[in-house]
Scaffold this motif. Structure first.
Motif, PDB file in Angstrom:
ATOM      1  N   ARG A   1       2.813   4.293  -7.751  1.00  0.00           N
ATOM      2  CA  ARG A   1       1.686   3.964  -8.645  1.00  0.00           C
ATOM      3  C   ARG A   1       2.093   2.944  -9.714  1.00  0.00           C
ATOM      4  O   ARG A   1       1.786   3.100 -10.900  1.00  0.00           O
ATOM      5  CB  ARG A   1       1.123   5.220  -9.298  1.00  0.00           C
ATOM      6  CG  ARG A   1       0.706   6.299  -8.338  1.00  0.00           C
ATOM      7  CD  ARG A   1      -0.501   5.907  -7.556  1.00  0.00           C
ATOM      8  NE  ARG A   1      -0.921   7.019  -6.690  1.00  0.00           N
ATOM      9  CZ  ARG A   1      -2.101   7.119  -6.163  1.00  0.00           C
ATOM     10  NH1 ARG A   1      -2.996   6.191  -6.387  1.00  0.00           N
ATOM     11  NH2 ARG A   1      -2.391   8.128  -5.388  1.00  0.00           N
TER      12      ARG A   1
ATOM     13  N   LEU B   1      -4.340   3.740 -15.795  1.00  0.00           N
ATOM     14  CA  LEU B   1      -5.408   4.422 -15.074  1.00  0.00           C
ATOM     15  C   LEU B   1      -5.054   5.855 -14.716  1.00  0.00           C
ATOM     16  O   LEU B   1      -5.923   6.625 -14.349  1.00  0.00           O
ATOM     17  CB  LEU B   1      -5.774   3.627 -13.820  1.00  0.00           C
ATOM     18  CG  LEU B   1      -6.309   2.226 -14.106  1.00  0.00           C
ATOM     19  CD1 LEU B   1      -6.542   1.463 -12.813  1.00  0.00           C
ATOM     20  CD2 LEU B   1      -7.592   2.298 -14.919  1.00  0.00           C
ATOM     21  N   ILE B   2      -3.776   6.193 -14.793  1.00  0.00           N
ATOM     22  CA  ILE B   2      -3.344   7.600 -14.640  1.00  0.00           C
ATOM     23  C   ILE B   2      -2.205   7.845 -15.597  1.00  0.00           C
ATOM     24  O   ILE B   2      -1.579   6.965 -16.103  1.00  0.00           O
ATOM     25  CB  ILE B   2      -2.922   7.987 -13.215  1.00  0.00           C
ATOM     26  CG1 ILE B   2      -1.794   7.106 -12.700  1.00  0.00           C
ATOM     27  CG2 ILE B   2      -4.107   7.946 -12.301  1.00  0.00           C
ATOM     28  CD1 ILE B   2      -1.190   7.583 -11.405  1.00  0.00           C
TER      29      ILE B   2
ATOM     30  N   ASP C   1       0.835  -1.213   0.000  1.00  0.00           N
ATOM     31  CA  ASP C   1       0.000   0.000   0.000  1.00  0.00           C
ATOM     32  C   ASP C   1       0.863   1.254   0.000  1.00  0.00           C
ATOM     33  O   ASP C   1       0.600   2.207  -0.732  1.00  0.00           O
ATOM     34  CB  ASP C   1      -0.941   0.028   1.202  1.00  0.00           C
ATOM     35  CG  ASP C   1      -2.097  -0.951   1.066  1.00  0.00           C
ATOM     36  OD1 ASP C   1      -2.371  -1.403  -0.056  1.00  0.00           O
ATOM     37  OD2 ASP C   1      -2.732  -1.242   2.092  1.00  0.00           O
TER      38      ASP C   1
ATOM     39  N   GLU D   1       2.610   1.691  -3.426  1.00  0.00           N
ATOM     40  CA  GLU D   1       1.688   2.093  -4.490  1.00  0.00           C
ATOM     41  C   GLU D   1       1.095   3.485  -4.262  1.00  0.00           C
ATOM     42  O   GLU D   1       1.058   4.303  -5.176  1.00  0.00           O
ATOM     43  CB  GLU D   1       0.556   1.066  -4.627  1.00  0.00           C
ATOM     44  CG  GLU D   1      -0.397   1.332  -5.772  1.00  0.00           C
ATOM     45  CD  GLU D   1       0.157   1.048  -7.157  1.00  0.00           C
ATOM     46  OE1 GLU D   1      -0.517   1.418  -8.122  1.00  0.00           O
ATOM     47  OE2 GLU D   1       1.250   0.471  -7.304  1.00  0.00           O
ATOM     48  N   PHE D   2       0.645   3.769  -3.031  1.00  0.00           N
ATOM     49  CA  PHE D   2      -0.134   4.983  -2.785  1.00  0.00           C
ATOM     50  C   PHE D   2       0.583   6.070  -1.998  1.00  0.00           C
ATOM     51  O   PHE D   2       0.089   7.176  -1.897  1.00  0.00           O
ATOM     52  CB  PHE D   2      -1.428   4.613  -2.063  1.00  0.00           C
ATOM     53  CG  PHE D   2      -2.260   3.641  -2.847  1.00  0.00           C
ATOM     54  CD1 PHE D   2      -2.825   4.006  -4.052  1.00  0.00           C
ATOM     55  CD2 PHE D   2      -2.451   2.354  -2.392  1.00  0.00           C
ATOM     56  CE1 PHE D   2      -3.584   3.106  -4.793  1.00  0.00           C
ATOM     57  CE2 PHE D   2      -3.208   1.445  -3.111  1.00  0.00           C
ATOM     58  CZ  PHE D   2      -3.784   1.824  -4.317  1.00  0.00           C
TER      59      PHE D   2
ATOM     60  N   THR E   1      -1.117   1.000 -10.961  1.00  0.00           N
ATOM     61  CA  THR E   1      -2.046   2.001 -11.491  1.00  0.00           C
ATOM     62  C   THR E   1      -1.586   2.527 -12.833  1.00  0.00           C
ATOM     63  O   THR E   1      -2.358   2.618 -13.791  1.00  0.00           O
ATOM     64  CB  THR E   1      -2.211   3.151 -10.489  1.00  0.00           C
ATOM     65  OG1 THR E   1      -2.556   2.623  -9.205  1.00  0.00           O
ATOM     66  CG2 THR E   1      -3.283   4.118 -10.923  1.00  0.00           C
ATOM     67  N   ARG E   2      -0.303   2.888 -12.916  1.00  0.00           N
ATOM     68  CA  ARG E   2       0.246   3.409 -14.181  1.00  0.00           C
ATOM     69  C   ARG E   2       0.345   2.308 -15.247  1.00  0.00           C
ATOM     70  O   ARG E   2       0.083   2.552 -16.422  1.00  0.00           O
ATOM     71  CB  ARG E   2       1.612   4.035 -13.948  1.00  0.00           C
ATOM     72  CG  ARG E   2       1.552   5.326 -13.165  1.00  0.00           C
ATOM     73  CD  ARG E   2       2.956   5.909 -12.980  1.00  0.00           C
ATOM     74  NE  ARG E   2       3.001   6.951 -11.994  1.00  0.00           N
ATOM     75  CZ  ARG E   2       2.622   8.215 -12.198  1.00  0.00           C
ATOM     76  NH1 ARG E   2       2.171   8.578 -13.371  1.00  0.00           N
ATOM     77  NH2 ARG E   2       2.687   9.092 -11.217  1.00  0.00           N
TER      78      ARG E   2
END
Length: 84
Positions: A75, A83-84, A51, A54-55, A78-79
């Motif tokens: 990220r 997604l971003i 966590d 990632e965040f 996510t990347r």
């Protein structure tokens, strides 16, 4: 055909995530895992601090007065998923 596309997309995202993680990993046990449900594929960053990796997370600077600094997350997944 759909199952093949799900598997192909999952592996593609996992490959991108692995590349991103490799750029930031000197030591440690963080790694990328893929898994599959009945219809979906999943890409996971696996580590006891996943966590935070990632965040992002807060770090105490160790001074007498409590001052904390936010360290942004990488990220990775996510990347990789776009997604971003």
């Amino acid at each position: 055909a759909v199952q093949f596309a799900v598997r192909q997309t999952t592996e593609e995202i996992a490959g991108k995530a692995e590349q991103r993680l490799a750029q930031h990993r000197d030591t440690g046990a963080a790694h990328i895992e893929t898994s599959y449900g009945d219809t979906d594929g999943f890409v996971s960053l696996v580590d006891e601090a996943a966590d935070s990796i990632e965040f992002g997370h807060f770090v105490d600077n160790g001074e007498i007065e409590a001052e904390v600094t936010f360290v942004p997350g990488l990220r990775i997944v996510t990347r990789a998923a776009g997604l971003i």
